[in-house]
Scaffold this motif. Structure first.
Motif, short mmCIF file in Angstrom:
data_model
loop_
_atom_site.label_atom_id
_atom_site.label_comp_id
_atom_site.label_asym_id
_atom_site.label_seq_id
_atom_site.Cartn_x
_atom_site.Cartn_y
_atom_site.Cartn_z
N TRP A 107 2.00 8.15 6.45
CA TRP A 107 1.04 8.10 5.34
C TRP A 107 1.52 7.15 4.25
CZ3 TRP A 107 0.46 11.77 0.75
CH2 TRP A 107 -0.81 11.68 0.18
N PHE A 108 2.80 7.25 3.89
CA PHE A 108 3.36 6.36 2.88
C PHE A 108 3.23 4.89 3.32
CE2 PHE A 108 6.63 9.76 1.36
CZ PHE A 108 5.62 10.41 0.67
N THR A 109 3.60 4.62 4.58
CA THR A 109 3.56 3.24 5.07
C THR A 109 2.13 2.70 5.10
OG1 THR A 109 5.51 3.66 6.45
CG2 THR A 109 4.21 1.71 6.97
N TYR A 157 -2.09 -0.82 3.24
CA TYR A 157 -3.52 -0.91 2.92
C TYR A 157 -3.71 -1.51 1.53
CZ TYR A 157 -8.39 0.54 2.26
OH TYR A 157 -9.74 0.55 2.02
N TYR A 158 -2.83 -1.14 0.60
CA TYR A 158 -2.88 -1.71 -0.74
C TYR A 158 -2.65 -3.23 -0.68
CZ TYR A 158 -1.21 -3.06 -5.38
OH TYR A 158 -1.02 -3.71 -6.56
N LEU A 159 -1.63 -3.64 0.07
CA LEU A 159 -1.37 -5.08 0.19
C LEU A 159 -2.53 -5.81 0.84
CD1 LEU A 159 2.38 -5.16 1.37
CD2 LEU A 159 1.48 -5.61 -0.92
N GLN A 160 -3.12 -5.18 1.82
CA GLN A 160 -4.25 -5.78 2.53
C GLN A 160 -5.44 -5.99 1.59
OE1 GLN A 160 -6.36 -3.40 5.64
NE2 GLN A 160 -5.47 -4.90 7.06
N ASN A 161 -5.71 -5.01 0.74
CA ASN A 161 -6.89 -5.05 -0.13
C ASN A 161 -6.69 -5.93 -1.36
OD1 ASN A 161 -8.59 -3.55 1.38
ND2 ASN A 161 -8.63 -1.76 0.04
N THR A 162 -5.49 -5.90 -1.92
CA THR A 162 -5.29 -6.57 -3.21
C THR A 162 -4.58 -7.92 -3.11
OG1 THR A 162 -3.21 -5.40 -3.56
CG2 THR A 162 -5.21 -4.35 -4.41
N HIS A 163 -3.89 -8.16 -1.99
CA HIS A 163 -3.14 -9.41 -1.88
C HIS A 163 -3.41 -10.11 -0.55
CE1 HIS A 163 -0.98 -8.65 -5.62
NE2 HIS A 163 -0.88 -7.38 -5.21
N ASN A 164 -4.53 -9.77 0.06
CA ASN A 164 -4.97 -10.47 1.28
C ASN A 164 -3.89 -10.52 2.35
OD1 ASN A 164 -6.94 -11.76 2.78
ND2 ASN A 164 -6.33 -13.81 2.11
N ALA A 165 -3.17 -9.40 2.50
CA ALA A 165 -2.06 -9.36 3.46
C ALA A 165 -2.57 -9.43 4.89
CB ALA A 165 -1.24 -8.09 3.27
N PHE A 166 -1.84 -10.18 5.69
CA PHE A 166 -2.09 -10.27 7.13
C PHE A 166 -0.80 -9.89 7.83
CE2 PHE A 166 -1.67 -12.54 11.12
CZ PHE A 166 -2.86 -12.24 11.77
N PHE A 167 -0.88 -8.98 8.81
CA PHE A 167 0.33 -8.44 9.42
C PHE A 167 0.58 -9.07 10.78
CE2 PHE A 167 -1.61 -5.20 6.70
CZ PHE A 167 -0.61 -5.09 5.75
N ILE A 168 1.78 -9.64 10.91
CA ILE A 168 2.20 -10.19 12.20
C ILE A 168 2.71 -9.07 13.09
CG2 ILE A 168 3.68 -11.88 13.34
CD1 ILE A 168 4.00 -13.30 10.65
N ILE A 169 3.60 -8.25 12.51
CA ILE A 169 4.17 -7.10 13.21
C ILE A 169 4.20 -5.92 12.24
CG2 ILE A 169 6.19 -6.13 14.37
CD1 ILE A 169 7.04 -8.93 15.09
N PRO A 170 3.65 -4.79 12.60
CA PRO A 170 2.84 -4.55 13.80
C PRO A 170 1.41 -5.02 13.61
CG PRO A 170 3.04 -2.53 12.55
CD PRO A 170 3.86 -3.55 11.82
N ARG A 171 0.69 -5.13 14.69
CA ARG A 171 -0.73 -5.44 14.63
C ARG A 171 -1.50 -4.12 14.57
NH1 ARG A 171 -1.40 -10.67 16.99
NH2 ARG A 171 0.18 -11.96 15.98
N ILE A 231 -5.83 5.93 7.97
CA ILE A 231 -4.63 6.74 7.71
C ILE A 231 -4.41 6.89 6.21
CG2 ILE A 231 -2.14 6.91 8.05
CD1 ILE A 231 -2.50 5.28 10.61
N ALA A 232 -4.55 5.78 5.47
CA ALA A 232 -4.27 5.82 4.03
C ALA A 232 -5.22 6.76 3.29
CB ALA A 232 -4.38 4.41 3.45
N LEU A 277 4.29 -0.91 -5.48
CA LEU A 277 4.30 -0.13 -4.23
C LEU A 277 5.16 1.13 -4.37
CD1 LEU A 277 4.61 -2.96 -1.54
CD2 LEU A 277 2.61 -1.55 -2.03
N ASN A 278 6.31 1.01 -5.01
CA ASN A 278 7.16 2.20 -5.20
C ASN A 278 6.55 3.18 -6.20
OD1 ASN A 278 9.71 2.25 -3.56
ND2 ASN A 278 9.87 0.16 -4.35
N GLU A 279 5.84 2.68 -7.18
CA GLU A 279 5.12 3.58 -8.08
C GLU A 279 4.04 4.35 -7.32
OE1 GLU A 279 3.68 1.14 -11.28
OE2 GLU A 279 5.41 1.65 -12.55
#
Length: 637
Positions: free
Chosen positions: A42-44, A49-63, A72-73, A111-113
């Motif tokens: 849940w934490f992960t 999800y926050y990074l994806q929504n606010t900073h346009n994160a794209f994940f190489i690993i894991p997909r 999950i979030a 993220l830690n907050e």
């Protein structure tokens, strides 16, 4: 991935939760283990999800699959507890957008907050769920706010200078490893009160003065009804605020988690339910479940019933316990009068933690990102095979993520699960018929149901490390911790060694498909014989052949007719002539691969370890074993 757009600089990043292993191992109950695993996922997911929504994160690993992180979030934590499908790895790498490096620091700080906010959310849910009685407990006068979040996110990011995912991944992995090794550890002087009995690190909840804690707080808490019933904590258990919150969070899920007693007995119980004389005992145990009894599955064990009767103060429950004891005595008497029934009169007191991990998977994924997609497929295969609670071999998944996993299972199922998981892995990476040289190692800890679960998880992790110490890794270690605390183990590469051990266990426990079996004395006698031999002679072929011939003679004396568990009657075909006897011996010897097993250029000690393990697993299982010698089959030709 080709980096898109020029609005903001693109950064390669890697983040992960720490400490993961310690947090998972802080478990005395299965509920603690499940809650810890669900919290990490849940934490992960929430962070990513926050990074994806606010900073346009794209994940190489894991997909991740579409909407997986969002699901999950934003899920209710209860849903995560109930379904292992929501397990995800605790680290991720990819790309994100940021204005500059100062902005990156703000992102990681945020993220830690958010982790603290999630930990507060769990606390609020626990308080709300138990509000009807929580305010009356002495315990919660010291639990007015959550402890600090027990895990944190660490991360690193560098501006991407290439469009090559593999190059960027290699650079950021090195940076992440350096950050993980050099993170600061805050000093903690501690308080003069008992330590938490679960994590062993933090102080137990309660007053800060030792005298007050012992004389006032602990005594009063032990007399509260919910503690007496061991509904959430045991009477003698001292937990810190962190472990306490994790324990209570597991009760946000209404379905019962399998206790270690319940998991240990699953294979045995499936067999016992088919016996008519067992049904009265089962009905009596079902009745006590309605009385809010803490661990009704432990009542299949005679020692537990007797202990509960001596300690129980509630007359109604004590009367039902005595009824269960009487029903158990009748069932025990019936089983003892029917020596051909396959199971003992109670389950094995042992179960197993199975922990697996791909060998050098980080390197393999960085060499070919398609390997990560194969890991996703592998995880799905494991979930499909062992994710349902009613699976026939009684396993329970607590964490699956890529090439890593942790399961609990009855001792009787260890080899079937271990060998199947290794086969699933090989099939996944060798689907094109070529040997990919990508391998998996596993550590198994067999432990008594009444010993701490956290210690068994640590033992499984040590066993996994031992398997990875083999040349080229690709191995399995099975470690056993007996009820008295003694530990022994056996280690070998996957392949013939473990198949032989598995076959021997099946023949001694009567679970092979053939119509004959070995007595458990075979393992003891061969082990004793091997231990009497000098190590220095094993390099000589003549010595090994002589050893093999002697062990085959021992095997002839220890092969027996097999009972038919379905009917409870003896198989009528007796080995009353040498032709039938020779056929039985040849078939069993071939299944044991005796010509190779006992002529290997191994020291006798190595094979003795395997035989010691065989004898233990058979003696302590829920299946009956035989002790005798069949002189008819053992007769020399």
């Amino acid at each position: 991935m080709e980096i898109k757009g020029e609005a903001m600089p693109k950064y390669t990043f890697s983040i992960g939760l720490i400490p993961v292993q310690d947090f998972i191992e802080e478990a005395t109950r299965c509920r603690d283990l499940r809650a810890g695993s669900a919290l990490l996922s849940w934490f992960t997911a929430s962070s990513l999800y926050y990074l994806q929504n606010t900073h346009n994160a794209f994940f190489i690993i894991p997909r991740f699959e579409d909407n997986e992180l969002e699901t999950i979030a934003q899920a209710d934590f209860k849903k995560l507890l109930d379904d292992v499908e929501y397990s995800i790895p605790n680290r991720a790498s990819g790309y994100l957008e940021a204005d500059n490096e100062a902005n990156l620091n703000d992102i990681f700080h945020t993220l830690n907050e958010k982790l603290l906010d999630l930990w507060q959310t769990i606390y609020d849910k626990v308080i709300a769920a138990h509000r009807t009685w929580i305010n009356t407990s002495y315990l919660f006068s010291y639990f007015t706010k959550p402890s600090l979040c027990p895990v944190q996110l660490i991360g690193v990011a560098k501006q991407a200078t290439t469009d090559n995912d593999l190059e960027n991944l290699s650079i950021i992995d090195t940076e992440y490893a350096n950050i993980k090794l050099t993170r600061p550890i805050e000093p903690w002087p501690g308080l003069p009160i008992p330590k938490c009995q679960q994590c062993g690190k933090r102080e137990a909840i309660g007053p800060e003065e030792f005298h007050d804690w012992i004389q006032w707080f602990k005594n009063k808490l032990s007399n509260e009804l919910w503690v007496k019933k061991e509904r959430y904590i045991d009477q003698k258990e001292a937990l810190c605020p962190t472990c306490l919150l994790k324990r209570f969070s597991s009760y946000l899920s209404k379905p019962a988690f399998g206790s270690t007693s319940e998991i240990a007995g699953r294979v045995w119980l499936n067999r016992a339910k088919t016996i008519e004389e067992f049904k009265a005992l089962l009905a009596d145990i079902e009745e006590i479940k309605q009385m809010d009894f803490p661990d009704p599955d432990s009542l299949f064990f005679k020692s537990s019933i007797n202990r509960y009767i001596s300690e129980e103060k509630d007359n109604q429950i004590k009367k039902q316990l005595e009824t269960i004891l009487n029903s158990r005595k009748k069932y025990e008497s019936f089983i003892n009068s029917k020596p051909n029934i396959a199971i003992k009169n109670e389950p094995s007191s042992y179960l197993a933690v199975l922990m697996f991990d791909g060998d050098n998977m980080g390197r393999h994924v960085k060499e070919n990102l398609e390997n990560h997609n194969k890991l996703v497929s592998f995880s799905k295969t494991i979930r499909k095979a062992y994710g349902k609670k009613d699976n026939e071999i009684g396993s329970e998944i607590f964490y699956i993520g890529g090439d890593e996993g942790l399961l609990l299972a009855p001792m009787e199922s260890v080899f079937k699960i271990a060998l199947n998981i290794q086969k699933f892995f090989n099939d996944t990476f060798n689907s094109n018929g070529k040997n990919s040289k990508i391998t998996l190692s596993m550590g198994v800890a067999v432990f008594d149901r009444e010993r701490p679960l956290g210690a068994a998880i640590r033992l499984a992790r040590q066993a996994l490390a031992k398997a990875k110490d083999l040349k080229d890794k690709n191995g399995l270690t099975i470690a056993v911790q007996t009820a008295s605390g003694n530990v022994f183990s056996s280690t070998a590469h996957w392949g013939p060694d473990w198949q032989r051990v598995s076959n021997a266990v099946n023949y001694i426990s009567g679970q092979s498909l053939d119509q004959y079996r070995l007595s458990i004395g075979w393992a003891y006698e061969v082990e004793k014989y091997l231990e009497s031999l000098p190590d220095g002679q094993w390099g000589k072929e003549s010595f090994r052949n002589a050893v093999k011939d002697e062990i085959k003679r021992i095997t002839k004396r220890k092969i027996q007719e097999k009972d038919n568990p379905a009917s409870g009657e003896n198989v009528k075909n007796s080995y009353d002539n040498r032709t039938q006897g020779k056929r039985a011996i040849d078939t069993l010897w071939e299944a044991l691969d005796g010509d190779n097993w006992f002529t290997k250029t191994l020291k006798g000690r190595v094979i003795s370890e395997q035989l010691h393990l065989i004898a233990f697993l058979c003696r302590e299982s829920g299946y009956r074993v035989t002790e005798g010698t069949n002189k008819e089959i053992g007769a020399e030709e």
